[in-house]
Design an enzyme around this catalytic site. Sequence first.
Site, PDB file in Angstrom:
ATOM      1  N   CYS A 108      15.853  23.885 -31.095  1.00 15.01           N
ATOM      2  CA  CYS A 108      16.831  24.967 -30.964  1.00 15.01           C
ATOM      3  C   CYS A 108      18.259  24.476 -30.701  1.00 15.01           C
ATOM      4  O   CYS A 108      18.923  23.982 -31.598  1.00 15.01           O
ATOM      5  CB  CYS A 108      16.351  25.953 -29.879  1.00 15.01           C
ATOM      6  SG  CYS A 108      17.022  27.628 -30.075  1.00 15.01           S
TER       7      CYS A 108
ATOM      8  N   GLU B 270       9.733  27.272 -31.714  1.00 19.88           N
ATOM      9  CA  GLU B 270       9.882  26.924 -30.296  1.00 19.88           C
ATOM     10  C   GLU B 270       9.071  27.903 -29.440  1.00 19.88           C
ATOM     11  O   GLU B 270       9.060  29.101 -29.693  1.00 19.88           O
ATOM     12  CB  GLU B 270      11.365  27.006 -29.916  1.00 19.88           C
ATOM     13  CG  GLU B 270      11.659  26.698 -28.458  1.00 19.88           C
ATOM     14  CD  GLU B 270      13.122  26.926 -28.098  1.00 19.88           C
ATOM     15  OE1 GLU B 270      13.590  26.301 -27.131  1.00 19.88           O
ATOM     16  OE2 GLU B 270      13.803  27.721 -28.798  1.00 19.88           O
TER      17      GLU B 270
ATOM     18  N   LYS C  21      12.973  18.643 -25.293  1.00 23.13           N
ATOM     19  CA  LYS C  21      14.282  19.193 -25.654  1.00 23.13           C
ATOM     20  C   LYS C  21      15.385  18.598 -24.776  1.00 23.13           C
ATOM     21  O   LYS C  21      15.310  18.620 -23.551  1.00 23.13           O
ATOM     22  CB  LYS C  21      14.251  20.715 -25.492  1.00 23.13           C
ATOM     23  CG  LYS C  21      15.524  21.438 -25.918  1.00 23.13           C
ATOM     24  CD  LYS C  21      15.332  22.936 -25.748  1.00 23.13           C
ATOM     25  CE  LYS C  21      16.555  23.736 -26.202  1.00 23.13           C
ATOM     26  NZ  LYS C  21      16.339  25.191 -26.005  1.00 23.13           N
TER      27      LYS C  21
END
Length: 259
Positions: free
Chosen positions: A143, A42, A109
């Site tokens: 994440c 990331e 995300k």
Amino acid sequence: MSTLTVALVQTDIQWCDRAANLAKLSTQLLECKDVDLILLPETFATGFAIAERRIRVDETGEDVLVWMKKMSATLDAVIAGSVLVHQGNKAANRFFWVWPNGDVQFYDKRHLFRLGNEGDFVVAGTNRTVLTVKGVRILPLVCYDLRFPVWSRNCNDYDVLVNVANWPAARRHIWDTLLKARAMENQAFVLGVNRVGEDGNGVAHNGGTAGYDFVGEPLGIAPDNQEAICKLTLDLQALAQFKTSFPAFLDADVFSIES
């Protein structure tokens, strides 16, 4: 395709220094010959510097995407990693996927890290995305997405779940556990790519980059606290045989996700 060869790149990211990070990765990735897919952590070009507007790129990806295209063509492999991209007054944490022919796809995300105030600086994505690399169906996550099993539920629409992260050492046990859990509950390969080193906010990261098969067994794990490239081969025929012999996915609950 019966196999997919991947390279998981565990690296120490220099805070807000795109040029330095891309230069170092240019050398590191020379080890990634004869693979189909290369996965970067990331915010691999800058670190998780979500409040720093100066390091964001425009929606074309600017120099970062140019670099990804060049490396993808040079290595003849798909390259993927997340980048902070201008999105109105905020940013999107955009997980770019780049093909050797120059094609680009992305996933933004979805789940923003509340404890780190990510929502103050980043706009949440709304679309669950499944990509195909050489016939293999892949669900990309970033994440914090890993903590939310509904978003990652396999509706028999993917073979591999990928999560790229800046996951802190303080919560490493959770990272390891959830990667295995996502593999077992979804009957899919799971690949997790994390960074090492201390970021500009003083947060330590010790890695945990790894691949797990569809029953949660490790295929390979990078060494802690050091830069490394973990190369794995995913056997899609073995996955298909396992799902035939143990078809738990046929008993999964039907549900829908609201934006």
